[in-house]
Write an enzyme that holds these catalytic residues in place. Structure first.
Site, short mmCIF file in Angstrom:
data_model
loop_
_atom_site.label_atom_id
_atom_site.label_comp_id
_atom_site.label_asym_id
_atom_site.label_seq_id
_atom_site.Cartn_x
_atom_site.Cartn_y
_atom_site.Cartn_z
CB THR A 132 -0.89 -0.01 1.26
OG1 THR A 132 -1.46 1.28 1.46
CG2 THR A 132 -0.11 -0.34 2.53
CG ASP A 133 -1.18 5.00 -0.98
OD1 ASP A 133 -1.74 4.35 -0.08
OD2 ASP A 133 -1.76 5.89 -1.63
CD GLU A 134 -3.59 3.42 4.07
OE1 GLU A 134 -3.57 3.40 5.30
OE2 GLU A 134 -4.61 3.20 3.39
CE1 TYR A 158 -3.36 -2.64 5.61
CE2 TYR A 158 -3.38 -0.29 5.10
CZ TYR A 158 -3.36 -1.61 4.68
OH TYR A 158 -3.34 -1.90 3.33
CE LYS A 162 0.12 -4.64 2.95
NZ LYS A 162 -0.25 -5.98 2.37
P1 NAD Z 1 -9.51 -7.47 2.16
O1 NAD Z 1 -9.48 -7.16 3.63
O2 NAD Z 1 -10.75 -7.18 1.38
O3 NAD Z 1 -9.17 -9.00 1.93
C1 NAD Z 1 -8.15 -9.68 2.61
C2 NAD Z 1 -8.27 -11.17 2.32
O4 NAD Z 1 -7.20 -11.84 3.00
C3 NAD Z 1 -9.58 -11.78 2.84
O5 NAD Z 1 -10.11 -12.66 1.87
C4 NAD Z 1 -9.14 -12.56 4.07
O6 NAD Z 1 -9.95 -13.69 4.36
C5 NAD Z 1 -7.71 -12.95 3.71
N1 NAD Z 1 -6.87 -13.17 4.89
C6 NAD Z 1 -6.74 -12.36 5.98
N2 NAD Z 1 -5.88 -12.90 6.86
C7 NAD Z 1 -5.43 -14.06 6.30
C8 NAD Z 1 -4.51 -15.05 6.71
N3 NAD Z 1 -3.88 -14.97 7.90
N4 NAD Z 1 -4.27 -16.10 5.90
C9 NAD Z 1 -4.90 -16.20 4.70
N5 NAD Z 1 -5.80 -15.32 4.27
C10 NAD Z 1 -6.06 -14.24 5.06
O7 NAD Z 1 -8.27 -6.70 1.56
P2 NAD Z 1 -8.11 -6.00 0.13
O8 NAD Z 1 -8.66 -4.63 0.21
O9 NAD Z 1 -8.55 -6.92 -0.93
O10 NAD Z 1 -6.51 -5.84 0.07
C11 NAD Z 1 -5.70 -6.88 -0.47
C12 NAD Z 1 -4.25 -6.47 -0.35
O11 NAD Z 1 -4.03 -5.25 -1.03
C13 NAD Z 1 -3.80 -6.23 1.10
O12 NAD Z 1 -2.49 -6.75 1.23
C14 NAD Z 1 -3.81 -4.71 1.24
O13 NAD Z 1 -2.86 -4.29 2.19
C15 NAD Z 1 -3.44 -4.30 -0.17
N6 NAD Z 1 -3.94 -2.99 -0.60
C16 NAD Z 1 -5.27 -2.68 -0.47
C17 NAD Z 1 -5.73 -1.44 -0.93
C18 NAD Z 1 -7.19 -1.08 -0.85
O14 NAD Z 1 -7.55 0.07 -1.16
N7 NAD Z 1 -8.10 -1.98 -0.50
C19 NAD Z 1 -4.84 -0.54 -1.49
C20 NAD Z 1 -3.47 -0.87 -1.59
C21 NAD Z 1 -3.04 -2.11 -1.15
P1 TYD Z 2 -10.80 3.92 4.17
O1 TYD Z 2 -11.73 3.50 3.08
O2 TYD Z 2 -10.91 3.30 5.51
O3 TYD Z 2 -9.31 3.79 3.58
P2 TYD Z 2 -7.89 4.33 4.18
O4 TYD Z 2 -8.07 4.76 5.58
O5 TYD Z 2 -7.06 3.09 4.07
O6 TYD Z 2 -7.47 5.42 3.26
O7 TYD Z 2 -10.96 5.49 4.37
C1 TYD Z 2 -10.75 6.40 3.30
C2 TYD Z 2 -10.87 7.80 3.87
O8 TYD Z 2 -12.22 8.01 4.31
C3 TYD Z 2 -10.00 8.03 5.10
O9 TYD Z 2 -9.50 9.36 5.04
C4 TYD Z 2 -10.98 7.89 6.26
C5 TYD Z 2 -12.29 8.37 5.68
N1 TYD Z 2 -13.51 7.75 6.25
C6 TYD Z 2 -14.55 8.57 6.72
O10 TYD Z 2 -14.47 9.82 6.66
N2 TYD Z 2 -15.66 7.97 7.22
C7 TYD Z 2 -15.79 6.61 7.34
O11 TYD Z 2 -16.82 6.13 7.85
C8 TYD Z 2 -14.72 5.79 6.83
C9 TYD Z 2 -14.80 4.29 6.89
C10 TYD Z 2 -13.60 6.41 6.28
#
Ligand code: NAD
Ligand code: TYD
Length: 360
Positions: A132-134, A158, A162
């Site tokens: 992630t960019d975070e 989080y 990561k």
């Molecule tokens: P998500 O929370 O929707 O899904 C995570 C999946 O991992 C789930 O299916 C869960 O059951 C599985 N999981 C969790 N713990 C596990 C374990 N111990 N063993 C096996 N499986 C396990 O997450 P997402 O949003 O799909 O993100 C996927 C990846 O991309 C993550 O690594 C996250 O850090 C990264 N990412 C997400 C975003 C975003 O905006 N969602 C952006 C950048 C990077």
């Molecule tokens: P989120 O989708 O949780 O992603 P991330 O924190 O990983 O960027 O949140 C996106 C942005 O929205 C973040 O600045 C927090 C804000 N947010 C709210 O303002 N209200 C909410 O109920 C949630 C879940 C997020």
């Protein structure tokens, strides 16, 4: 075949569906099925022999090692993680367990398997770590976007977990020569997004007539990328990325949270109008997230230049498709809003007061 972790989550299930729509190469999908994992996302693959689902924990090195020996994948794409910042604030232990210890367990199983491969297969093998960019921390309004060399400065449990996993992956390349690739992506949105995250939460709350909770002043900025564009970037990195390299992935779509919520309300007002008033009337300002990062922005020029990837969707096209998907998939929404989900909503939002003097 390729071995995916976390392929029942939001991005993972989109990746598996996109992969099998474009390739015949089978996928082993290894997922623990936590609250965020949803096997129903993959219902269309139930009878597809190219998709093999195995439930398990990435930290279970013995189980992963046995599967790698059995299926001999040419690559691993590692999505599995605990992924929600607010949950990491209320319960960081699971984040350290899965994101740090789990990634370590997975790397150990991979190293054992990879070390015994014949030289040509060793060189062709890839371990792609999805991050992630975070990990780069937060930006001021005039700072340049994050590049691959921006110093790590994670601010939430989080992002810290990561960041630790990124460092472990880096070390396995430098120390053991494991052919790793790391991608650091901005905020994704699109189908199958669990409604604890901003965009799906706002769509589902809006339609349920519930408040739309904006943390703080709603001026925090995120760089939004449609999920299928992220999947395409991962496929391209797997195909052509240079082992040991890091690629930042982003949509060049910086938006303040309030702007995103206004856009969602305006689309809903057109596609599914209320009997009176606008969905914007449901906006409610609530107590901010502790340690809330103010701005994320990705400089995606490296992956564009070196691998020829560019996002296909603009924010306007992607957000419209996303709202339409949620309108068309009411059953999916009802299924995921189960007992555990309701408990989470109570835990996260009941403590958040509406700050005095803030306009609703
Ligand atoms: P998500 O929370 O929707 O899904 C995570 C999946 O991992 C789930 O299916 C869960 O059951 C599985 N999981 C969790 N713990 C596990 C374990 N111990 N063993 C096996 N499986 C396990 O997450 P997402 O949003 O799909 O993100 C996927 C990846 O991309 C993550 O690594 C996250 O850090 C990264 N990412 C997400 C975003 C975003 O905006 N969602 C952006 C950048 C990077
Ligand atoms: P989120 O989708 O949780 O992603 P991330 O924190 O990983 O960027 O949140 C996106 C942005 O929205 C973040 O600045 C927090 C804000 N947010 C709210 O303002 N209200 C909410 O109920 C949630 C879940 C997020």
């Amino acid at each position: 075949m390729i071995f995916i972790t976390g392929g029942a989550g939001f991005i993972g299930s989109n990746f598996v569906l996109d992969w099998l729509a474009q390739h015949d190469e089978p996928v082993i999908n290894f997922d623990k099925l936590t609250y965020a994992g949803n096997i129903n996302n993959l219902a269309s693959l139930t009878h597809d022999p190219r998709h093999i689902f195995v439930q398990g924990d990435i930290g279970d090195t013995a189980q992963v090692a046995a599967l790698l020996e059995q299926y001999k994948p040419r690559a691993i794409v590692h999505f599995a993680a605990e992924s929600h910042v607010d949950r990491s604030i209320l319960g960081p232990a699971a984040f350290v367990q899965t994101n740090v210890n789990g990634t370590f367990g997975l790397l150990e199983a991979t190293r054992a398997f990879w070390s015994n491969l014949p030289e040509s297969e060793k060189a062709a093998f890839r371990f792609l770590h999805v991050s992630t960019d975070e990990v780069y921390g937060t930006l001021g309004p005039n700072d340049a976007p994050f590049t691959e060399t921006t110093q790590y400065a994670p601010n939430s449990p989080y992002s810290a977990s990561k960041a630790a996993s990124d460092h472990l992956v880096r070390s396995y390349h430098h120390t053991y020569g494991l052919p790793t690739l790391t991608t650091n992506c901005s905020n994704n949105y699109g189908p199958y997004h669990f409604p604890e995250k901003l965009i799906p939460l706002m769509i589902t709350n809006a339609r349920a007539g519930k408040p739309l909770p904006i943390y703080g002043d709603g001026q925090q900025v995120r760089d939004w990328l449609y999920v299928s564009d992220h999947c395409a970037a991962i496929r391209r990195t797997l195909e052509a990325g240079v082992p040991g390299e890091v690629y930042n992935i982003g949509g060049w779509n910086e938006k303040a949270n309030l702007e995103v919520v206004h856009a969602l309300c305006d689309i809903l007002d057109k596609l599914d109008p209320k009997s009176s008033g606008s969905y914007r009337d449901q906006i409610a300002y609530v107590t901010d997230r502790p340690g809330h990062d103010r701005r994320y922005a990705i400089d995606a020029r490296k992956i564009e230049r070196e691998l020829g990837w560019k996002p296909a969707e603009t924010f306007e096209t992607g957000i419209r498709k996303t709202v339409q998907w949620y309108l068309d998939h009411q059953d999916w929404v009802s299924n995921v809003q189960s007992g555990d989900y309701l408990k989470w909503v109570e835990q996260n939002y009941s403590q958040r007061q509406t700050p005095a003097g803030v306009q609703q």
